[in-house]
Design an enzyme around this catalytic site. Structure first.
Site, mmCIF file in Angstrom:
data_model
loop_
_atom_site.group_PDB
_atom_site.id
_atom_site.type_symbol
_atom_site.label_atom_id
_atom_site.label_comp_id
_atom_site.label_asym_id
_atom_site.label_seq_id
_atom_site.Cartn_x
_atom_site.Cartn_y
_atom_site.Cartn_z
ATOM 1 N N SER A 144 0.821 -1.207 0.000
ATOM 2 C CA SER A 144 0.000 0.000 0.000
ATOM 3 C C SER A 144 0.861 1.265 0.000
ATOM 4 C CB SER A 144 -0.958 -0.022 1.196
ATOM 5 O OG SER A 144 -1.876 1.037 1.135
ATOM 6 N N ASP A 199 -0.316 -3.799 -4.138
ATOM 7 C CA ASP A 199 -1.433 -2.861 -4.274
ATOM 8 C C ASP A 199 -1.051 -1.462 -3.793
ATOM 9 O OD1 ASP A 199 -4.005 -2.760 -5.421
ATOM 10 O OD2 ASP A 199 -4.930 -2.539 -3.455
ATOM 11 N N ARG A 227 5.440 8.886 -7.178
ATOM 12 C CA ARG A 227 4.895 7.576 -6.827
ATOM 13 C C ARG A 227 5.870 6.501 -7.297
ATOM 14 N NH1 ARG A 227 4.037 5.886 -11.781
ATOM 15 N NH2 ARG A 227 3.019 7.183 -13.337
ATOM 16 N N ASP A 275 7.399 3.845 -9.682
ATOM 17 C CA ASP A 275 7.423 3.690 -11.132
ATOM 18 C C ASP A 275 8.617 2.811 -11.518
ATOM 19 O OD1 ASP A 275 9.505 5.538 -12.951
ATOM 20 O OD2 ASP A 275 9.349 6.138 -10.852
ATOM 21 N N ASP A 321 12.502 3.193 -10.581
ATOM 22 C CA ASP A 321 12.954 3.232 -9.190
ATOM 23 C C ASP A 321 13.885 2.078 -8.819
ATOM 24 O OD1 ASP A 321 11.554 5.566 -8.670
ATOM 25 O OD2 ASP A 321 9.728 4.501 -8.090
ATOM 26 N N HIS A 381 -8.151 -4.638 -0.687
ATOM 27 C CA HIS A 381 -6.811 -4.047 -0.603
ATOM 28 C C HIS A 381 -5.829 -5.016 0.061
ATOM 29 C CE1 HIS A 381 -4.093 -0.740 -0.949
ATOM 30 N NE2 HIS A 381 -4.066 -0.413 0.337
#
Length: 419
Positions: A126, A150, A164, A166, A169, A220
């Site tokens: 998360s 997720d 975020r 991607d 990274d 989730h």
């Protein structure tokens, strides 16, 4: 703490095969000061996500146990609960950047003391997936691997790649999606993105708010439980490259030519067979379906049918497999199928149970016709090819006469080599 908020504090807890029951807290400035921390081994960091009440994740101990079973490695649990524990989600999002700086500094010191960045694997759930991405970006994408379970959606839906997780990274980024229509992030964010049941509603999860907390978190959290099951090797989730889940269900994406001679990608720890292929292909989406409960795995068959019926009919297909007193049914009803003179149809049939020796097959084509006469349908050929169990025989049957809405049963035959 969840009402008042907390100041960020990051603890790094080391687990190895020698100390599975009790993590040893590491010194941020001197990683090698802990004798159990062998910097020549691979190191996996486990990073939890947002914890509104501050309760520790129930899956942490389980994932530690399973990771050390994969190979001899260091497992470091990144405990940033003081920071993640806050009813104000936006504050926790802000802390991910600070926690990432903290973890980045620790990994740099690991490198200075002899560790290789290529042997570092970050596993983030998360909000922890984005935290892992920030660490990877801070290290210019030189760490070996990031696994995102997720990745969180709220506050990241309009984020740029720098804001975020991607693919840049890490040397390799794999992502599992289970709740893209709520707490998860839509889109593709890794070298490979696995979409369980299309990446949205998961089987067995509540559909109404009356189920309470489970309604909000079940889909989730399923990403973590699927990954745990894959690590435990009690589950095997084969992902089929496809443009959409709908195309996958329609049987349009059941080949993996790009990965030959290796098999289709499989969710889990070992990516050695198909990692290089994915890096050449670029971002790849793969899809699979699951059941509602452990071991979550569905058994998949590619079904090729050739029909010869006088009148055009539309309907859905039910296929049932029998082995002794056991049986399992696949209902292929995501869209109406067209059956007409000499029509070749390819279907994906997914069964909840794995019957090893299929002794009988039944087939029904439901057209919804309940008033008029039932039309006969002639099945020139049906062929069932096991997708997940290639060692099992392909099953065929030829020239079957059936009526719409009526079940017909037959014993499978060996398929001729030319079919």
């Amino acid at each position: 703490h969840c009402f008042m908020g907390t100041s960020l504090y990051v603890r790094l807890l080391l687990y190895t095969r020698s100390n599975l029951d009790c993590g040893r807290e590491l010194n941020h400035r001197h990683p090698s000061a802990q004798p159990l921390f062998n910097l020549s081994r691979p190191t996996a960091f486990v990073i939890h996500g947002y914890r509104p009440t501050g309760a520790p994740p129930i899956w942490i101990n389980h994932i530690v146990q399973l990771l050390v079973e994969q190979e001899e490695l260091n497992v470091i649990v990144v405990d940033w609960n003081k920071g993640a524990a806050n009813l104000n989600y936006f504050t926790a999002v802000t802390y991910t950047r600070q926690a990432a700086l903290n973890l980045t500094g620790f990994i740099v010191r690991m490198q200075e003391e002899g560790a290789s960045l290529s042997s570092v694997h970050l596993i983030g759930a998360s909000l922890g997936a984005h935290l892992a991405g920030f660490v990877g970006a801070n290290l210019k994408g030189k760490i070996g691997r990031i696994t995102g379970l997720d990745p969180a959606g709220p506050m990241f839906t309009s984020a740029t790649a720098e804001e975020r997780l991607d693919p840049s990274d890490a040397a390799f980024v794999d992502v599992l999606h289970t709740d893209m229509n709520s707490f998860g992030l839509r889109g593709a964010h890794g070298h490979i993105d696995f979409y369980a049941n299309g990446g949205v509603d998961q089987p067995g999860c509540p559909k109404t708010i009356f189920a309470g907390k489970s309604y909000f978190v079940c889909d989730h959290q399923r990403s973590v439980f699927l990954y745990l099951c894959a690590l435990n090797r009690t589950c095997s989730f084969t992902g089929y490259p496809c443009s959409s889940y709908s195309d996958f269900l329609q049987g349009r994406c059941l080949q993996c030519e790009a990965f030959r001679p290796a098999s289709c990608p499989v969710l889990g720890y070992d990516v050695s067979q198909w990692k290089q292929t994915l890096l050449k292909l670029g971002q790849t989406k793969v899809f699979f379906s699951t059941t509602a409960t452990l071991p979550y795995r569905k058994l998949s068959y590619r079904v090729d049918m050739v029909t010869w019926n006088q009148y055009l009919r539309w309907g859905v297909v039910y296929i049932r497999l029998y082995s002794g007193r056991s049986s399992t049914e696949a209902r292929i009803d995501h869209k109406l199928l067209r059956f007409e003179q000499y029509t070749s149809t390819r279907l994906l049939a997914q069964f909840d149970e794995d019957l090893q020796q299929v002794q009988k097959i039944s087939l029904r084509i439901s057209t919804g016709n309940v008033i008029g006469p039932r039309y006969k349908m002639r099945l020139l050929r049906i062929r069932l090819t096991p997708l997940d169990r290639p060692e099992r025989p392909v099953m065929c049957r030829f020239d079957v006469i059936m009526e719409e809405n009526m079940e017909v049963a037959f014993r499978p035959l060996a398929c001729d080599s030319h079919l």
